[in-house]
Structures are given as C-alpha cells and as structure tokens.
Write an enzyme that holds these catalytic residues in place. Structure first.
Site, PDB file in Angstrom:
ATOM      1  N   ASP A  46       0.862  -1.190   0.000  1.00  0.00           N
ATOM      2  CA  ASP A  46       0.000   0.000   0.000  1.00  0.00           C
ATOM      3  C   ASP A  46       0.893   1.234   0.000  1.00  0.00           C
ATOM      4  O   ASP A  46       0.635   2.226   0.685  1.00  0.00           O
ATOM      5  CB  ASP A  46      -0.933   0.003   1.214  1.00  0.00           C
ATOM      6  CG  ASP A  46      -2.013   1.087   1.127  1.00  0.00           C
ATOM      7  OD1 ASP A  46      -2.313   1.533   0.001  1.00  0.00           O
ATOM      8  OD2 ASP A  46      -2.548   1.498   2.168  1.00  0.00           O
ATOM      9  N   ASP A  84       2.484   2.232   8.093  1.00  0.00           N
ATOM     10  CA  ASP A  84       1.189   1.655   7.705  1.00  0.00           C
ATOM     11  C   ASP A  84       1.344   0.305   7.001  1.00  0.00           C
ATOM     12  O   ASP A  84       1.090   0.177   5.807  1.00  0.00           O
ATOM     13  CB  ASP A  84       0.451   2.670   6.805  1.00  0.00           C
ATOM     14  CG  ASP A  84      -1.056   2.433   6.807  1.00  0.00           C
ATOM     15  OD1 ASP A  84      -1.513   1.559   7.541  1.00  0.00           O
ATOM     16  OD2 ASP A  84      -1.754   3.133   6.049  1.00  0.00           O
TER      17      ASP A  84
HETATM   18  N1  LIG Z   1       4.753   6.315  14.087  1.00  0.00           N
HETATM   19  C1  LIG Z   1       4.176   7.447  13.684  1.00  0.00           C
HETATM   20  N2  LIG Z   1       4.748   8.636  13.946  1.00  0.00           N
HETATM   21  C2  LIG Z   1       4.158   9.797  13.529  1.00  0.00           C
HETATM   22  N3  LIG Z   1       2.985   9.854  12.869  1.00  0.00           N
HETATM   23  C3  LIG Z   1       2.370   8.687  12.583  1.00  0.00           C
HETATM   24  C4  LIG Z   1       2.926   7.432  12.978  1.00  0.00           C
HETATM   25  N4  LIG Z   1       2.089   6.452  12.557  1.00  0.00           N
HETATM   26  C5  LIG Z   1       1.063   7.070  11.944  1.00  0.00           C
HETATM   27  N5  LIG Z   1       1.209   8.410  11.954  1.00  0.00           N
HETATM   28  C6  LIG Z   1       0.272   9.403  11.390  1.00  0.00           C
HETATM   29  O1  LIG Z   1      -1.032   8.870  11.389  1.00  0.00           O
HETATM   30  C7  LIG Z   1      -1.528   8.747  10.054  1.00  0.00           C
HETATM   31  C8  LIG Z   1      -2.344   7.466   9.903  1.00  0.00           C
HETATM   32  O2  LIG Z   1      -1.527   6.338  10.130  1.00  0.00           O
HETATM   33  P1  LIG Z   1      -1.612   5.060   9.190  1.00  0.00           P
HETATM   34  O3  LIG Z   1      -1.372   5.459   7.787  1.00  0.00           O
HETATM   35  O4  LIG Z   1      -0.749   4.011   9.791  1.00  0.00           O
HETATM   36  O5  LIG Z   1      -3.121   4.606   9.443  1.00  0.00           O
HETATM   37  P2  LIG Z   1      -4.334   4.409   8.416  1.00  0.00           P
HETATM   38  O6  LIG Z   1      -5.434   3.831   9.181  1.00  0.00           O
HETATM   39  O7  LIG Z   1      -3.905   3.741   7.196  1.00  0.00           O
HETATM   40  O8  LIG Z   1      -4.679   5.870   8.084  1.00  0.00           O
HETATM   41  P3  LIG Z   1      -4.939   6.497   6.634  1.00  0.00           P
HETATM   42  O9  LIG Z   1      -6.309   6.092   6.308  1.00  0.00           O
HETATM   43  O10 LIG Z   1      -4.787   7.970   6.921  1.00  0.00           O
HETATM   44  O11 LIG Z   1      -3.887   5.950   5.714  1.00  0.00           O
HETATM   45  C9  LIG Z   1      -0.291   8.796   9.181  1.00  0.00           C
HETATM   46  O12 LIG Z   1      -0.552   9.302   7.905  1.00  0.00           O
HETATM   47  C10 LIG Z   1       0.637   9.712   9.949  1.00  0.00           C
HETATM   48  O13 LIG Z   1       0.317  11.054   9.677  1.00  0.00           O
HETATM   49 MG   LIG Z   2      -2.122   5.164   5.917  1.00  0.00          MG
END
Ligand SMILES: Nc1ncnc2c1ncn2[C@@H]1O[C@H](COP(=O)(O)OP(=O)(O)OP(=O)(O)O)[C@@H](O)[C@H]1O
Ligand SMILES: [Mg+2]
Length: 254
Positions: free
Chosen positions: A188, A205
């Site tokens: 992804d 992610d």
């Molecule tokens: N370890 C981290 N440190 C800093 N920010 C983070 C971290 N993990 C996630 N984030 C923030 O949180 C957001 C969402 O995290 P992630 O992409 O893992 O989840 P998601 O459920 O797929 O969300 P999305 O639908 O936005 O892709 C990321 O785009 C980032 O901005």
């Molecule tokens: Mg994401």
C-alpha cells in the site's frame, strides 16, 4: 546476500527493562479504520514519544467508541488479496475470507497483529520504519516520528525542495531493497504512507504487507507499489524509471 542498507537504526537504543509510566497526550490522527494516539512513556532515563495505532472495534456497543476515545465514522479494509496468505485453521480462514460477523471480528483482531509482525520484520531488515515497541489489545505501540511540537509530515504534504526530493527517492530505494531482501512487499505504498522528518524518510502503515513466499500476488503488488511512488516522484519533478527499479527488485527477490 549483500547488504544494501544500513543496519537498524542502532542509535535508537530503546530502554529495556527500565520502569516507566505512560501518559496519554491525545489523538494524533484519525485514519480510515484506525486512530493514532500520542503517548509519552516516561523512563527514568528520559521520556520517549510513542504512537499508539488503535483499530476501531468493528461492532462497537453503544457508547464504546466514545468511551475508548475514538472519533466517529470509520470504514473497513475488506481486500481479500492481503488476507489470502494468513495462516489460520480452515474454519477461521473461511470466516475471514467470507462476510460473516465472526469473520469480520476475527479479521479485526488479526489486522493489528499482522501489522505489528510486519513492522517488526521490516525493522529487522534495516528499513526505516518506526521502532516496533509492543502489541496492545487492538493495536500497536511504535516509535513516534516527530517531536514535542509536531508530527512528521506525510511525504505528499512535506513540500520538499528538489534536493530533498532526490534524497527522498534514494532513501525510498534503500527501503524498497531492504523490504525485498527480507521477502516483504508493503502493498500500500504511496506518498501518504511515507513520512518525512528532519531529512529522513520513514515507511509506515504495514497491516497489508505480504510475503513473496506466501502470497501469489506479491509480485504484482510490488509492481503497483513501485509504480505508485515512481509516478508521484515523476509528477513532482524527479523523473524515475519504474520498470528499471522493478527489474532490480525482482532480481533481489530471487
Ligand atoms: N509512528 C508514527 N509517527 C508519527 N505519525 C504517525 C505514525 N504512525 C502514523 N502516523 C500518522 O497517522 C496517520 C495514519 O496512520 P496510518 O497510515 O498508519 O493509518 P491508516 O489507518 O492507514 O490511516 P490512513 O487512512 O490515513 O492511511 C499517518 O498518515 C501519519 O500522519
Ligand atoms: Mg495510511
């Protein structure tokens, strides 16, 4: 096998066995099906900031989402391609691939477990990913990329200069090589699942990451990943050769 990336960020020696207290600092981001909370873990040797990614309950009872601090609406990942390679007893496998409530609940519990496992493997491969701290009930705790005043930007929103863009691409290639050598495909990959902090690129992610050995779609997913990010860099002024990168990675995968 030759190593194309540096070893795991050794500088990030995580305190082990040291007592600590956790302080909840609030919601950081509300994603599609998970929410990211910021946690300060106070060790005697100093505080560390953690990101707690918590998956929302699939069938919350009345008041549960609010009670557990989640924001409102949500959507769920249904893609069978990723779940196809999960090792499960036949009955559970059928349930997860089907649409029953039991299957949904089981998949809901497995996504964070899958994500933590993949994050750990990616970390061990030397890829630049947040340090995997621990599995929690319906989520995972990892290193927070950012500092007390702000979180790292998504690559898509980081507004990189030309020189930074070139550096980001080089770092992305190193990460793709590390993943591939470890037998993993992110699956992804996009400028929204890459973070930019202080000149460094981080891959995040990973719940849907797959392995070459257990998922017959892995090569196709790798090509899609490379094409996604390659087209993004090209659109932003750094022309890159998607097919050449894919060919190089294929050779590593074999
Ligand atoms: N370890 C981290 N440190 C800093 N920010 C983070 C971290 N993990 C996630 N984030 C923030 O949180 C957001 C969402 O995290 P992630 O992409 O893992 O989840 P998601 O459920 O797929 O969300 P999305 O639908 O936005 O892709 C990321 O785009 C980032 O901005
Ligand atoms: Mg994401």
């Amino acid at each position: 096998m030759h190593s194309t990336t540096s070893p795991p960020r050794a500088a990030l020696a995580w305190p082990s066995g040291e007592p600590y207290e956790d302080y909840q600092l609030g919601t950081l981001k509300s994603g599609k099906e998970a929410e990211i909370f910021l946690v300060e873990r106070r060790f005697a040797s100093g505080p560390r900031l953690l990101a707690h990614k918590r998956y929302r309950p699939r069938y919350p009872v009345k008041g549960q989402l609010r009670g557990e601090g989640f924001s409102n609406s949500t959507s769920y990942r249904g893609d069978a391609t990723y779940k196809a390679s999960w090792f499960l007893p036949t009955r559970d496998k059928k349930a997860v691939m089907g649409g029953s409530r039991y299957g949904h609940e089981l998949a809901g519990r497995l996504w964070p477990i899958q994500e933590f496992a993949m994050l750990t493997r990616a970390w061990q491969s030397g890829a630049s990913v947040p340090y995997p701290v621990e599995q929690t009930d319906h989520g995972l705790l990892m290193e927070f990329i950012g500092d007390e005043s702000r979180a790292a930007s998504k690559l898509a929103q980081a507004g990189l200069s030309r020189a930074e863009l070139a550096s980001a691409w080089e770092q992305l290639l190193a990460n793709l090589r590390a993943f591939t050598e470890a037998g993993l495909v992110h699956a992804d990959l996009s400028a929204y699942n890459l973070l930019w902090w202080d000149g460094s690129l981080f891959v995040i992610d990973l719940p849907q990451a797959v392995e070459f050995t257990t998922n017959s779609d892995a090569y196709e997913l790798l090509h899609r990943d490379v094409a996604n990010v390659g087209e993004w860099f090209t659109r932003h002024g750094l022309a890159v050769d998607v097919e050449a990168v894919y060919a190089e990675l294929l050779a590593l995968a074999w």
